[in-house]
Design a protein around this motif. Structure first.
Motif, PDB file in Angstrom:
ATOM      1  N   ALA A 257      -4.927 -11.077 -50.067  1.00 21.31           N
ATOM      2  CA  ALA A 257      -5.856 -10.489 -49.098  1.00 21.31           C
ATOM      3  C   ALA A 257      -5.037  -9.609 -48.153  1.00 21.31           C
ATOM      4  O   ALA A 257      -4.140 -10.104 -47.465  1.00 21.31           O
ATOM      5  CB  ALA A 257      -6.590 -11.575 -48.317  1.00 21.31           C
ATOM      6  N   LEU A 258      -5.323  -8.326 -48.133  1.00 23.65           N
ATOM      7  CA  LEU A 258      -4.609  -7.375 -47.272  1.00 23.65           C
ATOM      8  C   LEU A 258      -5.440  -7.090 -46.031  1.00 23.65           C
ATOM      9  O   LEU A 258      -6.559  -6.599 -46.120  1.00 23.65           O
ATOM     10  CB  LEU A 258      -4.342  -6.082 -48.034  1.00 23.65           C
ATOM     11  CG  LEU A 258      -3.759  -4.915 -47.230  1.00 23.65           C
ATOM     12  CD1 LEU A 258      -2.409  -5.277 -46.635  1.00 23.65           C
ATOM     13  CD2 LEU A 258      -3.658  -3.663 -48.093  1.00 23.65           C
TER      14      LEU A 258
ATOM     15  N   ILE B   8      -0.224  -8.874 -44.047  1.00 27.53           N
ATOM     16  CA  ILE B   8      -0.587  -8.585 -42.661  1.00 27.53           C
ATOM     17  C   ILE B   8       0.189  -7.353 -42.216  1.00 27.53           C
ATOM     18  O   ILE B   8       1.423  -7.368 -42.176  1.00 27.53           O
ATOM     19  CB  ILE B   8      -0.274  -9.759 -41.723  1.00 27.53           C
ATOM     20  CG1 ILE B   8      -0.973 -11.034 -42.191  1.00 27.53           C
ATOM     21  CG2 ILE B   8      -0.677  -9.408 -40.291  1.00 27.53           C
ATOM     22  CD1 ILE B   8      -2.483 -10.991 -42.082  1.00 27.53           C
ATOM     23  N   VAL B   9      -0.526  -6.289 -41.891  1.00 24.00           N
ATOM     24  CA  VAL B   9       0.114  -5.044 -41.475  1.00 24.00           C
ATOM     25  C   VAL B   9      -0.117  -4.853 -39.983  1.00 24.00           C
ATOM     26  O   VAL B   9      -1.229  -4.548 -39.546  1.00 24.00           O
ATOM     27  CB  VAL B   9      -0.442  -3.839 -42.260  1.00 24.00           C
ATOM     28  CG1 VAL B   9       0.316  -2.562 -41.860  1.00 24.00           C
ATOM     29  CG2 VAL B   9      -0.330  -4.074 -43.757  1.00 24.00           C
ATOM     30  N   SER B  10       0.928  -5.047 -39.202  1.00 25.86           N
ATOM     31  CA  SER B  10       0.845  -4.891 -37.759  1.00 25.86           C
ATOM     32  C   SER B  10       2.236  -5.053 -37.170  1.00 25.86           C
ATOM     33  O   SER B  10       3.126  -5.629 -37.806  1.00 25.86           O
ATOM     34  CB  SER B  10      -0.095  -5.936 -37.140  1.00 25.86           C
ATOM     35  OG  SER B  10      -0.171  -5.780 -35.733  1.00 25.86           O
ATOM     36  N   SER B  11       2.414  -4.550 -35.959  1.00 19.91           N
ATOM     37  CA  SER B  11       3.659  -4.764 -35.223  1.00 19.91           C
ATOM     38  C   SER B  11       3.407  -5.625 -33.993  1.00 19.91           C
ATOM     39  O   SER B  11       4.230  -5.664 -33.070  1.00 19.91           O
ATOM     40  CB  SER B  11       4.270  -3.412 -34.809  1.00 19.91           C
ATOM     41  OG  SER B  11       4.525  -2.605 -35.933  1.00 19.91           O
ATOM     42  N   ASP B  12       2.290  -6.317 -33.991  1.00 26.37           N
ATOM     43  CA  ASP B  12       1.837  -7.105 -32.847  1.00 26.37           C
ATOM     44  C   ASP B  12       2.223  -8.574 -33.017  1.00 26.37           C
ATOM     45  O   ASP B  12       1.777  -9.236 -33.960  1.00 26.37           O
ATOM     46  CB  ASP B  12       0.314  -6.972 -32.714  1.00 26.37           C
ATOM     47  CG  ASP B  12      -0.216  -7.540 -31.406  1.00 26.37           C
ATOM     48  OD1 ASP B  12       0.497  -8.320 -30.760  1.00 26.37           O
ATOM     49  OD2 ASP B  12      -1.359  -7.196 -31.032  1.00 26.37           O
ATOM     50  N   ALA B  13       3.034  -9.086 -32.108  1.00 27.88           N
ATOM     51  CA  ALA B  13       3.501 -10.473 -32.184  1.00 27.88           C
ATOM     52  C   ALA B  13       2.387 -11.478 -31.947  1.00 27.88           C
ATOM     53  O   ALA B  13       2.574 -12.677 -32.184  1.00 27.88           O
ATOM     54  CB  ALA B  13       4.619 -10.702 -31.177  1.00 27.88           C
ATOM     55  N   ASP B  14       1.215 -11.027 -31.490  1.00 31.37           N
ATOM     56  CA  ASP B  14       0.100 -11.950 -31.274  1.00 31.37           C
ATOM     57  C   ASP B  14      -0.339 -12.617 -32.572  1.00 31.37           C
ATOM     58  O   ASP B  14      -1.024 -13.643 -32.541  1.00 31.37           O
ATOM     59  CB  ASP B  14      -1.098 -11.210 -30.663  1.00 31.37           C
ATOM     60  CG  ASP B  14      -0.856 -10.815 -29.212  1.00 31.37           C
ATOM     61  OD1 ASP B  14       0.102 -11.340 -28.604  1.00 31.37           O
ATOM     62  OD2 ASP B  14      -1.615  -9.978 -28.687  1.00 31.37           O
ATOM     63  N   PHE B  15       0.049 -12.048 -33.724  1.00 33.88           N
ATOM     64  CA  PHE B  15      -0.335 -12.636 -35.009  1.00 33.88           C
ATOM     65  C   PHE B  15       0.585 -13.776 -35.432  1.00 33.88           C
ATOM     66  O   PHE B  15       0.352 -14.398 -36.474  1.00 33.88           O
ATOM     67  CB  PHE B  15      -0.348 -11.560 -36.097  1.00 33.88           C
ATOM     68  CG  PHE B  15      -1.474 -10.574 -35.972  1.00 33.88           C
ATOM     69  CD1 PHE B  15      -2.790 -10.965 -36.213  1.00 33.88           C
ATOM     70  CD2 PHE B  15      -1.237  -9.267 -35.596  1.00 33.88           C
ATOM     71  CE1 PHE B  15      -3.837 -10.062 -36.083  1.00 33.88           C
ATOM     72  CE2 PHE B  15      -2.276  -8.359 -35.463  1.00 33.88           C
ATOM     73  CZ  PHE B  15      -3.577  -8.756 -35.709  1.00 33.88           C
ATOM     74  N   THR B  16       1.617 -14.059 -34.657  1.00 34.40           N
ATOM     75  CA  THR B  16       2.576 -15.095 -35.043  1.00 34.40           C
ATOM     76  C   THR B  16       1.929 -16.461 -35.269  1.00 34.40           C
ATOM     77  O   THR B  16       2.176 -17.096 -36.305  1.00 34.40           O
ATOM     78  CB  THR B  16       3.699 -15.202 -33.998  1.00 34.40           C
ATOM     79  OG1 THR B  16       4.339 -13.917 -33.855  1.00 34.40           O
ATOM     80  CG2 THR B  16       4.733 -16.235 -34.406  1.00 34.40           C
ATOM     81  N   PRO B  17       1.087 -16.973 -34.361  1.00 34.98           N
ATOM     82  CA  PRO B  17       0.456 -18.278 -34.620  1.00 34.98           C
ATOM     83  C   PRO B  17      -0.418 -18.273 -35.881  1.00 34.98           C
ATOM     84  O   PRO B  17      -0.453 -19.266 -36.609  1.00 34.98           O
ATOM     85  CB  PRO B  17      -0.397 -18.508 -33.359  1.00 34.98           C
ATOM     86  CG  PRO B  17       0.241 -17.674 -32.306  1.00 34.98           C
ATOM     87  CD  PRO B  17       0.738 -16.455 -33.015  1.00 34.98           C
ATOM     88  N   LEU B  18      -1.092 -17.147 -36.137  1.00 34.72           N
ATOM     89  CA  LEU B  18      -1.906 -17.048 -37.347  1.00 34.72           C
ATOM     90  C   LEU B  18      -1.031 -17.166 -38.589  1.00 34.72           C
ATOM     91  O   LEU B  18      -1.347 -17.920 -39.520  1.00 34.72           O
ATOM     92  CB  LEU B  18      -2.658 -15.716 -37.370  1.00 34.72           C
ATOM     93  CG  LEU B  18      -3.347 -15.362 -38.702  1.00 34.72           C
ATOM     94  CD1 LEU B  18      -4.452 -16.356 -39.013  1.00 34.72           C
ATOM     95  CD2 LEU B  18      -3.873 -13.939 -38.673  1.00 34.72           C
ATOM     96  N   VAL B  19       0.064 -16.422 -38.617  1.00 30.84           N
ATOM     97  CA  VAL B  19       0.960 -16.450 -39.776  1.00 30.84           C
ATOM     98  C   VAL B  19       1.502 -17.857 -39.998  1.00 30.84           C
ATOM     99  O   VAL B  19       1.549 -18.357 -41.135  1.00 30.84           O
ATOM    100  CB  VAL B  19       2.118 -15.451 -39.585  1.00 30.84           C
ATOM    101  CG1 VAL B  19       3.158 -15.612 -40.687  1.00 30.84           C
ATOM    102  CG2 VAL B  19       1.592 -14.025 -39.571  1.00 30.84           C
ATOM    103  N   MET B  20       1.892 -18.530 -38.938  1.00 35.64           N
ATOM    104  CA  MET B  20       2.418 -19.888 -39.059  1.00 35.64           C
ATOM    105  C   MET B  20       1.367 -20.833 -39.619  1.00 35.64           C
ATOM    106  O   MET B  20       1.675 -21.700 -40.448  1.00 35.64           O
ATOM    107  CB  MET B  20       2.917 -20.365 -37.698  1.00 35.64           C
ATOM    108  CG  MET B  20       4.115 -19.580 -37.171  1.00 35.64           C
ATOM    109  SD  MET B  20       4.597 -20.023 -35.482  1.00 35.64           S
ATOM    110  CE  MET B  20       5.161 -21.704 -35.728  1.00 35.64           C
ATOM    111  N   HIS B  21       0.117 -20.658 -39.214  1.00 40.04           N
ATOM    112  CA  HIS B  21      -0.954 -21.514 -39.722  1.00 40.04           C
ATOM    113  C   HIS B  21      -1.236 -21.237 -41.194  1.00 40.04           C
ATOM    114  O   HIS B  21      -1.404 -22.173 -41.992  1.00 40.04           O
ATOM    115  CB  HIS B  21      -2.231 -21.300 -38.904  1.00 40.04           C
ATOM    116  CG  HIS B  21      -3.376 -22.173 -39.345  1.00 40.04           C
ATOM    117  ND1 HIS B  21      -3.477 -23.497 -38.978  1.00 40.04           N
ATOM    118  CD2 HIS B  21      -4.448 -21.920 -40.146  1.00 40.04           C
ATOM    119  CE1 HIS B  21      -4.563 -24.017 -39.513  1.00 40.04           C
ATOM    120  NE2 HIS B  21      -5.171 -23.081 -40.232  1.00 40.04           N
TER     121      HIS B  21
END
Length: 271
Positions: free
Chosen positions: A10-11, A99-112
């Protein structure tokens, strides 16, 4: 024996924090991993700054996801992407996310996502904060996209490195032409001054070496991948083998073959 099914990917693209002109390279990269079943780009498409995306969305069959800004100077794209990613995780159950972004706000999502068994392949600019980079299974800087062999083929040692990756998060690149332009390489002197990189490489070699100190590069790549988000192309080298050689910190054996191996030069000098 039945062939292993390709990864279902999923992109999800944060259009507010990603350049439209890199879509081709991103899709080429992900297509070596599996099938990109879901393609979505998020943004407030009423903004003039996103007008350049329309032609690219049509060209690559990306579904535009409209997200209005709920307050000034703050977009809601990251929250919309996070909600959709969570829904997809439990409904469509893709094997991996791009996940295409330079936003660190996605860090918790990626970890989950990774905790639930999905691989996450991140793409972002060089200024992407390291917590987001390190959270991904593999993160590739957009500036490094396009690096590879001049003739567009994969070397034997590169195929070996790919095949050695764990099945849950391996990069399955088939031996077919992949056309990429060369990117700027970090020189040897600068690589040797990067103590964090050298320690990462040496620790992986030491962990996978045989009784004579030799370690297969494929095994070294697997060891690194289990420890950190890493891609040799972020340093301008098409393969891990080429990066190891460029550091001049390792002896090389059987270069150009699937049996390529390395040994720490410090160990080679030991009595």
């Amino acid at each position: 024996m039945l062939a292993e099914s390709p990864l279902r990917i999923a992109l999800l693209i944060d259009a507010d924090n990603a350049p439209a002109d890199k879509l081709d390279e991103i899709l080429t990269e992900l297509s070596t991993l599996g099938v990109i079943n879901i393609r979505r780009a998020y943004g407030n498409w009423t903004k003039a700054g996103l007008q350049g995306w329309q032609a690219r969305l049509l060209e690559f069959a990306l579904r535009p996801m409209q997200q209005f800004d709920y307050s000034k100077r703050k977009n809601a794209t990251d929250m919309a992407m996070t909600v959709d990613a969570m829904e997809l995780l439990y409904t469509e159950r893709p094997d991996a996310f791009g996940i295409v972004s330079s936003d660190a706000d996605f860090t918790p999502l990626v970890m989950h996502l990774r905790a639930k068994g999905a691989a996450v392949y991140g793409f972002g600019a060089k200024q992407t904060p390291m917590p987001f980079v390190n959270a991904c299974s593999r993160f590739l800087y957009l500036e490094a996209l396009g690096s590879g062999h001049a003739d567009g083929t994969l070397a034997a040692e590169e195929v070996s490195e790919v095949a050695a990756q764990p099945s849950a998060e391996r990069v399955e690149a088939p031996p077919v032409p992949v056309v990429r332009a060369a990117s700027l390489r970090v020189p040897t002197q600068q690589l040797r001054q990067d103590s964090q990189l050298l320690n990462l490489l040496r620790d992986a070699v030491n962990a996978t070496q045989d009784e004579d100190g030799w370690a297969r590069v494929g095994a070294v790549g697997t060891q690194i991948g289990n420890k950190a988000s890493f891609d040799a192309r972020n340093y301008g080298y098409a393969t891990l083998t080429k990066l190891l050689a460029a550091t001049q910190a390792f002896e090389m054996r059987d270069e150009g073959t699937s049996r390529v191996a390395v040994r720490d030069k410090r160990q080679g000098r030991a009595p």
